[in-house]
Scaffold this motif. Structure first.
Motif, PDB file in Angstrom:
ATOM      1  N   UNK A 105       0.796  -1.253   0.041  1.00  0.00           N
ATOM      2  CA  UNK A 105      -0.115  -0.057   0.045  1.00  0.00           C
ATOM      3  C   UNK A 105       0.838   1.262  -0.054  1.00  0.00           C
ATOM      4  N   UNK A 106       2.129   1.272   0.352  1.00  0.00           N
ATOM      5  CA  UNK A 106       3.150   2.328   0.107  1.00  0.00           C
ATOM      6  C   UNK A 106       3.681   2.693  -1.136  1.00  0.00           C
ATOM      7  N   UNK A 107       3.293   1.868  -2.064  1.00  0.00           N
ATOM      8  CA  UNK A 107       3.619   2.157  -3.514  1.00  0.00           C
ATOM      9  C   UNK A 107       5.051   1.621  -3.885  1.00  0.00           C
ATOM     10  N   UNK A 108       5.295   1.882  -5.214  1.00  0.00           N
ATOM     11  CA  UNK A 108       6.353   1.210  -5.638  1.00  0.00           C
ATOM     12  C   UNK A 108       7.726   1.796  -5.461  1.00  0.00           C
ATOM     13  N   UNK A 109       7.661   2.989  -5.047  1.00  0.00           N
ATOM     14  CA  UNK A 109       8.971   3.601  -4.855  1.00  0.00           C
ATOM     15  C   UNK A 109       9.246   3.176  -3.287  1.00  0.00           C
ATOM     16  N   UNK A 110       8.367   3.197  -2.103  1.00  0.00           N
ATOM     17  CA  UNK A 110       8.653   2.772  -0.904  1.00  0.00           C
ATOM     18  C   UNK A 110       9.356   1.164  -1.117  1.00  0.00           C
ATOM     19  N   UNK A 111       8.681   0.556  -2.028  1.00  0.00           N
ATOM     20  CA  UNK A 111       9.089  -1.038  -2.047  1.00  0.00           C
ATOM     21  C   UNK A 111      10.474  -1.136  -2.532  1.00  0.00           C
ATOM     22  N   UNK A 112      10.764  -0.056  -3.492  1.00  0.00           N
ATOM     23  CA  UNK A 112      11.999  -0.028  -4.104  1.00  0.00           C
ATOM     24  C   UNK A 112      13.112   0.102  -3.247  1.00  0.00           C
ATOM     25  N   UNK A 113      12.840   1.165  -2.331  1.00  0.00           N
ATOM     26  CA  UNK A 113      13.900   1.393  -1.336  1.00  0.00           C
ATOM     27  C   UNK A 113      14.144   0.299  -0.502  1.00  0.00           C
ATOM     28  N   UNK A 114      12.817  -0.214   0.007  1.00  0.00           N
ATOM     29  CA  UNK A 114      12.934  -1.405   1.226  1.00  0.00           C
ATOM     30  C   UNK A 114      13.843  -2.503   0.807  1.00  0.00           C
ATOM     31  N   UNK A 115      13.689  -2.492  -0.518  1.00  0.00           N
ATOM     32  CA  UNK A 115      14.242  -3.659  -1.192  1.00  0.00           C
ATOM     33  C   UNK A 115      15.938  -3.618  -1.674  1.00  0.00           C
ATOM     34  N   UNK A 116      16.105  -2.307  -1.703  1.00  0.00           N
ATOM     35  CA  UNK A 116      17.524  -1.867  -2.317  1.00  0.00           C
ATOM     36  C   UNK A 116      18.425  -2.502  -1.287  1.00  0.00           C
ATOM     37  N   UNK A 117      19.931  -2.931  -1.777  1.00  0.00           N
ATOM     38  CA  UNK A 117      20.857  -3.231  -1.102  1.00  0.00           C
ATOM     39  C   UNK A 117      21.225  -2.234   0.113  1.00  0.00           C
ATOM     40  N   UNK A 118      21.633  -2.737   1.237  1.00  0.00           N
ATOM     41  CA  UNK A 118      22.126  -1.991   2.340  1.00  0.00           C
ATOM     42  C   UNK A 118      20.859  -1.012   2.913  1.00  0.00           C
ATOM     43  N   UNK A 119      19.593  -1.201   2.622  1.00  0.00           N
ATOM     44  CA  UNK A 119      18.523  -0.566   3.106  1.00  0.00           C
ATOM     45  C   UNK A 119      18.124  -1.304   4.594  1.00  0.00           C
TER      46      UNK A 119
END
Length: 238
Positions: A105-119
């Motif tokens: 529900x937080x959207x694609x950008x938030x999910x991309x950050x969450x799944x980024x290496x080092x997050x």
């Protein structure tokens, strides 16, 4: 739009808006509103990090309501169901796991950050945050499981760090930062919350009391803030 945005173009526009190099930035985004971007959400994350520079820190909400039976989304889901059907829905709800639970529900950008290496991600089972950058650990550490968005949450750490808020294709009605103010008024109303988490024995239900969060006036609050803002505190642009 006649052409897609590039991450370099977006980085320049973000800098023009006032995103501070080496700063801390919390972002709420609707990429559908932003428009087509070459490279998709990953390119937007790269643009944000370019604007922030190597010492900047990017933060997004990674909230989850799918594991709670006290959330508005659960009430909508079970409206009109009988007791057995409601129990079946509760039994099927996935427990929160900091490492793997998505936040659709937080959207694609938030999910991309969450799944980024080092997050890094905070541990609250409903209102976690994900962060990338030098201040990420300070921001997400020690998020108390019975404090959604108050003094023992990343919002308070963001306030201490003088973070900026970017509403990218969204309005003040989505400005999570306002919730910190709900904790800083005298004797805010509270209610019970409940969600399912991963425990030693598998699935466990966690119940706790916290501030009765209410974002229904955030759009009006943002309008008032914007009217009274000075010195470039609020900036708008493409």
């Amino acid at each position: 739009m006649s052409a897609n945005h590039s991450d370099r173009q977006l980085a320049g526009q973000l800098a023009g808006l006032g995103v501070e190099p080496d700063g801390v930035l919390i972002v709420h985004a609707s990429l559908r509103t932003v428009g087509a971007v070459d490279g998709g959400p990953g390119a937007v994350v790269r643009a944000l990090r370019q604007a922030l520079g190597p010492q900047g820190t990017l933060v997004v909400p990674s909230f989850t309501t799918e594991n709670s039976d006290t959330s508005p989304s659960f009430r909508d889901r079970v409206r009109g169901l009988g007791e057995e059907e409601r129990a079946a829905v509760r039994a099927s709800m996935p427990p929160f796991d900091r490492a793997s639970t998505p936040a659709p529900l937080m959207g694609a950008l938030a999910e991309t950050v969450r799944l980024s290496p080092g997050a890094l991600r905070s541990g609250h089972p409903q209102t976690s945050f994900a962060a990338l950058g030098p201040h990420a650990e300070r921001i997400v550490a020690d998020h108390s499981p019975d404090c959604h968005l108050g003094e023992e949450s990343p919002l308070a750490r963001l306030y201490e760090l003088g973070a900026q808020v970017l509403l990218l294709g969204t309005g003040f009605d989505r400005c999570t930062a306002f919730h910190l103010g709900e904790y800083r008024v005298p004797s805010p109303p509270q209610r019970l919350y409940r969600c399912v988490v991963s425990g030693n024995g598998g699935r466990e239900w966690w119940e706790y009391a916290d501030v009765d969060l209410d974002d229904s006036d955030f759009a009006a609050l943002g309008s008032g803030f914007e009217r009274g803002a000075s010195g470039g505190a609020v900036r708008k642009g493409r």
